[in-house]
Design a protein around this motif. Sequence first.
Motif, PDB file in Angstrom:
ATOM      1  N   VAL A   1      -1.878   4.979  -1.234  1.00  0.00           N
ATOM      2  CA  VAL A   1      -1.604   5.306   0.164  1.00  0.00           C
ATOM      3  C   VAL A   1      -0.532   4.405   0.760  1.00  0.00           C
ATOM      4  O   VAL A   1       0.224   4.821   1.652  1.00  0.00           O
ATOM      5  CB  VAL A   1      -2.914   5.221   0.995  1.00  0.00           C
ATOM      6  N   ASP A   2      -0.408   3.163   0.259  1.00  0.00           N
ATOM      7  CA  ASP A   2       0.565   2.234   0.820  1.00  0.00           C
ATOM      8  C   ASP A   2       1.868   2.183   0.030  1.00  0.00           C
ATOM      9  O   ASP A   2       2.702   1.305   0.259  1.00  0.00           O
ATOM     10  CB  ASP A   2      -0.035   0.827   0.920  1.00  0.00           C
TER      11      ASP A   2
ATOM     12  N   ARG B   1       5.612   2.759  -1.134  1.00  0.00           N
ATOM     13  CA  ARG B   1       6.859   2.979  -0.405  1.00  0.00           C
ATOM     14  C   ARG B   1       7.931   3.592  -1.300  1.00  0.00           C
ATOM     15  O   ARG B   1       8.877   4.194  -0.817  1.00  0.00           O
ATOM     16  CB  ARG B   1       7.364   1.659   0.178  1.00  0.00           C
TER      17      ARG B   1
ATOM     18  N   TYR C   1       4.422  -7.812  -7.991  1.00  0.00           N
ATOM     19  CA  TYR C   1       3.541  -7.310  -6.941  1.00  0.00           C
ATOM     20  C   TYR C   1       2.526  -8.386  -6.583  1.00  0.00           C
ATOM     21  O   TYR C   1       1.479  -8.511  -7.221  1.00  0.00           O
ATOM     22  CB  TYR C   1       2.856  -6.022  -7.403  1.00  0.00           C
TER      23      TYR C   1
ATOM     24  N   ASP D   1       0.480 -10.288  -0.993  1.00  0.00           N
ATOM     25  CA  ASP D   1       0.924 -10.036   0.371  1.00  0.00           C
ATOM     26  C   ASP D   1       2.346  -9.505   0.467  1.00  0.00           C
ATOM     27  O   ASP D   1       2.866  -9.318   1.559  1.00  0.00           O
ATOM     28  CB  ASP D   1       0.806 -11.307   1.215  1.00  0.00           C
TER      29      ASP D   1
ATOM     30  N   ASN E   1      13.615   2.199  -2.257  1.00  0.00           N
ATOM     31  CA  ASN E   1      12.885   2.905  -1.208  1.00  0.00           C
ATOM     32  C   ASN E   1      13.674   4.050  -0.587  1.00  0.00           C
ATOM     33  O   ASN E   1      13.199   4.692   0.343  1.00  0.00           O
ATOM     34  CB  ASN E   1      12.462   1.932  -0.103  1.00  0.00           C
TER      35      ASN E   1
ATOM     36  N   THR F   1      -1.631  11.218  -1.757  1.00  0.00           N
ATOM     37  CA  THR F   1      -2.221   9.929  -2.111  1.00  0.00           C
ATOM     38  C   THR F   1      -3.296  10.179  -3.169  1.00  0.00           C
ATOM     39  O   THR F   1      -3.763  11.315  -3.359  1.00  0.00           O
ATOM     40  CB  THR F   1      -2.853   9.247  -0.894  1.00  0.00           C
TER      41      THR F   1
ATOM     42  N   HIS G   1      -8.167  -6.470  -5.647  1.00  0.00           N
ATOM     43  CA  HIS G   1      -7.077  -6.341  -4.690  1.00  0.00           C
ATOM     44  C   HIS G   1      -7.592  -6.793  -3.326  1.00  0.00           C
ATOM     45  O   HIS G   1      -8.601  -6.295  -2.833  1.00  0.00           O
ATOM     46  CB  HIS G   1      -6.601  -4.890  -4.623  1.00  0.00           C
TER      47      HIS G   1
ATOM     48  N   LEU H   1      -7.366  -6.870   0.592  1.00  0.00           N
ATOM     49  CA  LEU H   1      -6.802  -6.156   1.735  1.00  0.00           C
ATOM     50  C   LEU H   1      -6.568  -7.154   2.857  1.00  0.00           C
ATOM     51  O   LEU H   1      -7.481  -7.885   3.254  1.00  0.00           O
ATOM     52  CB  LEU H   1      -7.753  -5.049   2.196  1.00  0.00           C
TER      53      LEU H   1
ATOM     54  N   SER I   1      -3.174  -7.423   9.820  1.00  0.00           N
ATOM     55  CA  SER I   1      -1.800  -7.554  10.298  1.00  0.00           C
ATOM     56  C   SER I   1      -1.347  -9.006  10.357  1.00  0.00           C
ATOM     57  O   SER I   1      -0.148  -9.289  10.324  1.00  0.00           O
ATOM     58  CB  SER I   1      -1.666  -6.923  11.691  1.00  0.00           C
TER      59      SER I   1
END
Length: 691
Positions: free
Chosen positions: A212-213, A215, A262, A265, A277, A320, A384, A386, A389
């Motif tokens: 889903v994330d 790019r 990867y 963060d 991208n 996704t 992983h 998460l 912000s």
Amino acid sequence: MGRKRSSRGHRSPVRRERRPSITGTVRLTEHHGFVETAEGTFRLASACLREVMDGDVVAVSFRRGGSGSKRAMVESVVERAVSSVVGTYAVAGPLGTIHPLDTRLKVDFFIPPQDTSARAAGVEPGDVVRARIVAYPSRAESGVVTIEQRLGGPDAADLGIQCVMARYDLADGYPALSEQEAAALTLDIDKALSDPLRRDVRDRFAFTIDPVDARDFDDALSIERTPAGGFALGVYIADVSHYVAWESSVDLEARRRGTSAYLADRVLPMLPERLCNDLCSLRPHEDRLAMTVDIELDARGRVQGARLYPSVMRSRARLTYDEADALLSGDSEPSSELARLCALAEAEGCDLAATLRLADELAQLRRAVRERRGAVDFDTVEIHALLDSAGTPVKLTCRQRTRATSLVEEAMLLANECVAGWLARRNLPSAYRAHGAPTPDHLQAAAGTLVELGVVDRTLGLAIAAGSQDAMRRAIDATEGTPASELVNALLLRAMQRATYVPHNEGHYALGAEAYCHFTSPIRRYPDLIVHRTLKLALARERLGARVARERAPHLVGIGREALDAIVPQLCRSCSERERIADAAARASQKVEVARYYGERLGEQFHAVITWVSDAGAFARIADTQAEGLIHLRDLGDEWFEFDDRALTLTGSVSGRVVRPGHRVVVEVRSVNVARGYLDLALVTSARALH
């Protein structure tokens, strides 16, 4: 002792025969050192550990250890792999000291009194710094460094990640010249289609499936049922080689990096954002240049033929993994976004759910094909973190294989095999992905431990020791979903050789493939870019003729066949090493975030399973998050524990209590070290076996 009497009664020196030496690469763990050579991997004598660092190329000779095992002695360091060290700054009299955060390094480094780098960088005791090595440590002398950069104080929010990047020499951002070069690149479909090799396949219903994330989207699929009841699979890979000219600024920087890294963060991309991208990303409803593999398979999933060519394609849908899994399961009402995607596909005459089910059917058939030929799939845990912000870890998840991830994986494996087979049949040098069979010694040791622990019976153990891939797979399948599963996977993985890039085809043991390469991710892996260039040159030679191919080589890939062939071995070695570094950095960064997460949970207790034991203590995996920490020997109980490296047990000298992999325990989070990514646990309950 070293002299003898001559016939005339005088002493003369004994002529000692020079011991033969071979070169190899040093690999360090926290407690031991090894050297990988062409003749195998050997344990380094402990006396040599002060003078070497991970990745160094050394010349070694051999002697017998106390147990009769062969030990490697470092005679000289041929090539240094590390030029800097990350550690904590302190003051010891007139000297500055750097205590490495990398616990594989057993010596401190010193800063001489006349060096003013600490003052110039504004460093205070307790700060974490990166220091350039001026003189490497030896068996007799300490190493000398000068400070290059202050990474932060002990409480800096991203100190752990900065330490990881400095430790593995990874750079954030991209050089200005490469960025400018990439910014000048454009997409010209009409010009691209003037190439007689390139086909227009924009009429096909191709789609991407990614996290889903994500790019960048470097691979897409299309699939249809053939009239004979088989499958027509299309795999579309971003045509990076069209944009990245040989030895351009972008190419040289991508070659230096070797791969994208990867981290927990951030992503440190191999290519500038303009490429990864934008121009090379197979975004939905946009025309893109690709390398295409059309594969025809029969109803049992067996390859009947494959065609390879450059193309112009257009992705019609971006899914996704969660959306794809939802369509495959059909258990719940689709989300509004998923319903919209299905409606758009239906307007173009495609039933999206049925298309995914067809791809899923093929994936299951391909897994069966790979199993029949001896492939071994290892089930590994990938944690992983998460982040919110503010960059704070709020949840730990475990990435798992699903039907959606599996159908993409099988399609990519198949495309890689078809391309590698095409190149290998023509005996073309390129960047093949090789995985050799495990050494008999390593397999016998793994099988012996599994039998000793009662995880497999003697018959299955003997088959594993003999190298039977079917026996390994049966052991993995039999323990799936049990506490023993991780131990089986870990022991068998440790027995395996590491896959590397090589200039000629050597086959792939774990996949059971006669030929294999990486073709499907040129946005993030340089070996894939090498394969694309080799493929284009060969296609031009076959379809346009040798003379035209030579003339068009600079246009196609910027380099001629002879020059590419000459440099491929060196590129393969470099890419293998850069891959190892990027993988290690990714794991280290996740450990940093795990330590940050549990730093807010000190003193809390959790159910866990012992996954491994060593002479340092027992490793335990917390059930809720799959995070792993170490229970030091001192935190196992108030007695001495004896380590048995064959049975993988720790036995209490007084109580006789045994700690071994597969035991259920309750642990307490004792402490964390964020900069090092350490999670220290204490045993709360006695170990007991899972039933």
